[in-house]
Design a protein around this motif. Structure first.
Motif, short mmCIF file in Angstrom:
data_model
loop_
_atom_site.label_atom_id
_atom_site.label_comp_id
_atom_site.label_asym_id
_atom_site.label_seq_id
_atom_site.Cartn_x
_atom_site.Cartn_y
_atom_site.Cartn_z
N SER A 179 0.73 -1.30 -0.14
CA SER A 179 -0.08 0.08 0.04
C SER A 179 0.84 1.25 0.14
O SER A 179 0.48 2.34 0.20
N LYS A 180 2.01 1.10 -0.07
CA LYS A 180 3.33 2.27 -0.10
C LYS A 180 4.01 2.19 -1.45
O LYS A 180 4.12 1.29 -1.92
N LEU A 181 4.20 3.31 -1.81
CA LEU A 181 5.01 3.49 -2.96
C LEU A 181 6.43 4.48 -2.66
O LEU A 181 5.99 5.41 -2.21
N MET A 182 7.58 3.97 -3.12
CA MET A 182 8.69 4.94 -2.90
C MET A 182 9.03 5.59 -4.19
O MET A 182 9.17 5.08 -5.12
N VAL A 183 9.27 6.90 -3.91
CA VAL A 183 9.53 7.79 -5.00
C VAL A 183 10.78 8.63 -4.58
O VAL A 183 10.70 9.33 -3.57
N ALA A 184 12.03 8.44 -5.40
CA ALA A 184 12.98 9.05 -5.06
C ALA A 184 13.18 10.40 -6.20
O ALA A 184 13.14 10.21 -7.42
N GLU A 185 13.48 11.76 -5.51
CA GLU A 185 13.66 12.72 -6.43
C GLU A 185 15.20 13.33 -6.58
O GLU A 185 16.01 12.90 -5.61
N LYS A 186 15.40 13.90 -7.59
CA LYS A 186 17.09 14.48 -7.97
C LYS A 186 17.52 15.15 -6.91
O LYS A 186 18.68 15.20 -6.78
N THR A 187 16.67 16.19 -6.33
CA THR A 187 17.23 16.98 -5.49
C THR A 187 17.37 16.35 -4.08
O THR A 187 17.81 17.20 -2.96
N GLY A 188 17.31 15.06 -3.97
CA GLY A 188 17.92 14.30 -2.64
C GLY A 188 16.59 13.69 -1.73
O GLY A 188 17.09 13.33 -0.78
N THR A 189 15.39 14.01 -1.87
CA THR A 189 14.28 13.50 -0.95
C THR A 189 13.65 12.28 -1.74
O THR A 189 13.50 12.25 -2.98
N ILE A 190 13.48 11.45 -0.90
CA ILE A 190 12.90 10.21 -0.80
C ILE A 190 11.56 10.16 -0.21
O ILE A 190 11.71 10.34 1.11
N ARG A 191 10.21 10.15 -0.88
CA ARG A 191 9.11 10.07 -0.14
C ARG A 191 8.33 8.71 -0.51
O ARG A 191 8.62 8.08 -1.53
N PHE A 192 7.74 8.35 0.63
CA PHE A 192 6.50 7.22 0.63
C PHE A 192 5.43 7.54 0.55
O PHE A 192 4.75 8.32 1.49
N TYR A 193 4.46 7.13 -0.26
CA TYR A 193 3.24 7.70 -0.54
C TYR A 193 2.12 6.58 -0.19
O TYR A 193 2.57 5.48 -0.52
N ASP A 194 1.19 6.95 0.60
CA ASP A 194 0.08 5.88 0.82
C ASP A 194 -0.88 5.87 -0.20
O ASP A 194 -1.24 6.94 -0.73
N LEU A 195 -0.98 4.60 -0.82
CA LEU A 195 -1.86 4.54 -1.98
C LEU A 195 -3.45 4.67 -1.80
O LEU A 195 -3.95 4.74 -2.90
N LEU A 196 -3.70 4.53 -0.56
CA LEU A 196 -5.05 4.71 -0.43
C LEU A 196 -5.60 6.17 -0.38
O LEU A 196 -6.55 6.52 -0.96
N THR A 197 -4.55 7.07 0.41
CA THR A 197 -4.77 8.39 0.48
C THR A 197 -4.33 9.36 -0.57
O THR A 197 -4.45 10.50 -0.60
N HIS A 198 -3.46 8.91 -1.21
CA HIS A 198 -2.41 9.49 -2.15
C HIS A 198 -1.95 10.75 -1.56
O HIS A 198 -1.36 11.65 -2.01
N GLN A 199 -1.59 10.43 -0.25
CA GLN A 199 -0.57 11.45 0.68
C GLN A 199 0.80 10.89 0.92
O GLN A 199 1.09 9.60 1.06
N ALA A 200 1.73 11.77 1.00
CA ALA A 200 3.14 11.37 1.52
C ALA A 200 3.15 11.18 2.94
O ALA A 200 2.50 11.97 3.78
N ILE A 201 3.65 10.24 3.39
CA ILE A 201 3.52 9.92 4.89
C ILE A 201 4.97 9.70 5.56
O ILE A 201 5.05 9.77 6.66
N LEU A 202 6.10 9.72 4.88
CA LEU A 202 7.34 9.80 5.48
C LEU A 202 8.15 10.34 4.24
O LEU A 202 7.99 9.82 3.08
N SER A 203 9.31 11.08 4.48
CA SER A 203 10.39 11.42 3.67
C SER A 203 11.70 11.18 4.32
O SER A 203 11.83 11.15 5.67
N LEU A 204 12.67 10.87 3.36
CA LEU A 204 14.22 10.71 3.87
C LEU A 204 14.84 11.75 3.00
O LEU A 204 14.56 12.22 1.83
N GLU A 205 15.87 12.29 3.65
CA GLU A 205 16.53 13.10 3.10
C GLU A 205 18.05 13.01 2.78
O GLU A 205 18.69 12.25 3.69
#
Length: 326
Positions: A179-205
């Motif tokens: 139920s979670k999707l990990m997305v990594a961005e070029k500026t150094g942030t990795i976010r985990f999205y809840d696929l039920l609410t479509h909201q970011a629930i955790l981020s790594l820097e």
């Protein structure tokens, strides 16, 4: 266990073209050996392979091309569907490619009469990564330089879109966290999205930029790795949003990061192609230095075998395989 000298590939396979991307099937797909997909300038080929490390009846490597799909354009990323089933009764191949024309293509084949593909458009810039949901062969996700992560369904097309703050470089699903999707961005942030609410629930820097590649550890869902700048970087969730471990390893910037699928401590990184060669490093978190150093003539792509400590890199008219002890 320091490895100073460059080690030659354990096995090589000749190809008809320069290989831009290569991907082992991460899912169980039958008893006929492991499946591997690799893409050249205009085509994607599917092959089965066996290795002596896994099958005593094989001498070295046994490699058989099963099907070649001419998509007429370069493939830059490949994702296998969990629906793929390669056995003698009901063979089914299904995979997705991200191509240089900014489109996604789902290929389906029974290795006989049925060979078809479906195009999914919507991204407006280069697609950097694509992944299937490990529990649902109809659902996949992609990230792009157009600052979006998009969710897709084979029958319905695009089903959701997450706006990013920079180019999306990597996207990952974990079989224990579907139920979670990990997305990594070029500026150094990795976010985990809840696929039920479509909201970011955790981020790594990341402290380093640009982040070029990230991966979610199969054997430890609390562990995430990436390469940014010259470094590899490891996070241990949920201790902190900042890395627990990082180390500079590639003098000319790091390009790809992939966890082994059979160990939570084993991973590989590649550097950018130099004047002639691309550096491959295999690391173990319990060793201070890389446990294997390899070199590929202008290599690209990186993937680990589903059950062996063996990885593959594409190159100029060849596939290069390295086996390492854990």
């Amino acid at each position: 266990m320091k490895q100073d000298s460059v080690r030659s590939a354990s096995y090589t396979v000749d190809c008809a073209d320069y290989i831009h991307v290569v991907e082992f099937n991460p899912f169980e797909s039958g008893e006929e050996g492991s499946l591997i997909a690799f893409g050249g300038n205009n085509y994607v080929s599917i092959a089965s392979c066996r290795f002596q490390e896994d099958d005593a009846s094989v001498s070295g490597i046994e490699f058989k091309t099963l099907k070649t799909f001419n998509q007429g354009i370069r493939a830059d990323a490949i994702a296998w569907s969990p629906d793929t089933n390669y056995d003698s009764l009901t063979p089914l191949l299904r995979f997705c490619t991200a191509a240089s024309d900014k489109n996604l293509r789902i290929f389906t084949s029974d290795l006989q009469d049925k060979n078809e593909f479906k195009v999914f458009d919507g991204h407006t810039s280069y697609i950097n990564d694509v992944v299937f949901c490990s529990h649902d062969g109809n659902t996949f996700a992609s990230v792009s330089d157009d600052h979006t992560c998009r969710m897709w369904n084979i029958g319905k097309g695009q089903t959701a879109m997450f706006m990013l703050r920079s180019p999306g470089m990597s996207v990952a699903w974990h079989p224990e966290e579907s139920s979670k999707l990990m997305v990594a961005e070029k500026t150094g942030t990795i976010r985990f999205y809840d696929l039920l609410t479509h909201q970011a629930i955790l981020s790594l820097e990341s402290v380093q930029v640009p982040l070029m590649s990230a991966d979610w550890c199969l054997k430890n869902p609390f562990r995430v790795g990436a390469v940014a700048g010259n470094d590899w970087i490891i996070w241990e969730m949920p201790r902190s949003s900042y890395p627990q471990n990082n180390k500079p390893v590639h003098a000319d910037r790091a390009r790809l990061f992939r966890w082994s699928r059979c160990s939570e401590n084993l991973f590989a990184t590649t550097g950018y192609p130099g004047k002639k060669n691309t550096q491959l490093l295999i690391h173990h978190l319990k060793h201070p230095q890389p446990i294997l150093i390899g070199s590929v003539p202008v290599g690209s792509g990186l993937s680990w075998h589903r059950s062996l400590p063996l990885c593959v890199v594409g190159g100029n008219h060849k596939l290069y395989f390295w086996f390492t002890e854990m």
